[in-house]
Design an enzyme around this catalytic site. Sequence first.
Site, PDB file in Angstrom:
ATOM      1  CG  MET A   1      -2.013  -1.063   1.061  1.00  0.00           C
ATOM      2  SD  MET A   1      -2.893  -1.120  -0.419  1.00  0.00           S
ATOM      3  CE  MET A   1      -4.024  -2.219  -0.236  1.00  0.00           C
TER       4      MET A   1
ATOM      5  CG  HIS B   1      -6.070  -1.539  -8.789  1.00  0.00           C
ATOM      6  ND1 HIS B   1      -5.758  -0.751  -7.538  1.00  0.00           N
ATOM      7  CD2 HIS B   1      -7.143  -1.154  -9.218  1.00  0.00           C
ATOM      8  CE1 HIS B   1      -6.757   0.118  -7.428  1.00  0.00           C
ATOM      9  NE2 HIS B   1      -7.627  -0.309  -8.198  1.00  0.00           N
TER      10      HIS B   1
HETATM   11  C1  GAR Z   1      -5.590  -6.981  -2.620  1.00  0.00           C
HETATM   12  O1  GAR Z   1      -7.010  -6.896  -2.782  1.00  0.00           O
HETATM   13  C2  GAR Z   1      -4.987  -6.147  -3.543  1.00  0.00           C
HETATM   14  O2  GAR Z   1      -5.529  -6.061  -4.815  1.00  0.00           O
HETATM   15  C3  GAR Z   1      -5.185  -4.905  -3.072  1.00  0.00           C
HETATM   16  O3  GAR Z   1      -4.829  -4.999  -1.720  1.00  0.00           O
HETATM   17  C4  GAR Z   1      -5.517  -6.204  -1.387  1.00  0.00           C
HETATM   18  C5  GAR Z   1      -4.234  -7.195  -0.357  1.00  0.00           C
HETATM   19  O4  GAR Z   1      -4.977  -8.373  -0.002  1.00  0.00           O
HETATM   20  N1  GAR Z   1      -4.201  -3.801  -3.513  1.00  0.00           N
HETATM   21  C6  GAR Z   1      -4.360  -2.362  -3.711  1.00  0.00           C
HETATM   22  O5  GAR Z   1      -5.586  -2.219  -3.267  1.00  0.00           O
HETATM   23  C7  GAR Z   1      -3.361  -1.732  -4.191  1.00  0.00           C
HETATM   24  N2  GAR Z   1      -3.892  -0.246  -4.662  1.00  0.00           N
HETATM   25  P1  GAR Z   1      -3.923  -9.409   0.347  1.00  0.00           P
HETATM   26  O6  GAR Z   1      -2.990  -8.771   1.650  1.00  0.00           O
HETATM   27  O7  GAR Z   1      -5.048 -10.477   1.388  1.00  0.00           O
HETATM   28  O8  GAR Z   1      -3.306 -10.113  -0.661  1.00  0.00           O
END
Ligand code: GAR
EC number: 2.1.2.2
Length: 186
Positions: A88, A107
Amino acid sequence: MKTIAVFASGTGSNFAALTEFFGDERRGVRIAMLVCDHKDAPVVAKAHAANVPVFTLNYRDYANKAAAEAAIVAALPPVDLVVLAGFMRILGPTMLAAFPQRIVNLHPALLPSFPGRTGIEDALAYGVRVTGVTVHYVDAGVDSGTIIAQEPVRVLPTDSFATLAPRIHQVEHILLPTTVAALLAD
Ligand code: GAR
């Protein structure tokens, strides 16, 4: 054998999907390091359990983003691809210059719609009937690099974040590993 580094900030369900997929050695890809900007994030325990080396850092311990990224670059082993899976933070010039056209991001929306940290929430709030998942190259902008792969997910009129997010994640857990494998096979 190709190698990747995975960057993540939180839960790490996509990191887990990558370790499971590439746990099959026949795929020819090894996760050489997890980089995490929160030392207590659940993804760190997942990496330890999977025997993946971990580099954690607190950006506040560094003078600025360039210094933090220089520490990451110094800690990383040589890798063919850097995979942002729920990392992030916006990467700066130090990381981008170290891995030109070799950083991809996951994303949870169909870019260029709904960039930023709340792609699922923003798609729901807008009222689109189709959203989805994107894997794209990282450039200096926010979720603005060249799109590599996308997969749609229908939004039901009854959906809330609690019902839509798991369907987005299910798609992510397939799209990200298969896209990384395809990129490294080229
Ligand atoms: C995921 O849904 C990814 O697409 C999002 O964070 C989540 C992480 O989940 N990324 C963003 O929003 C980037 N802008 P996780 O920690 O369970 O893999």
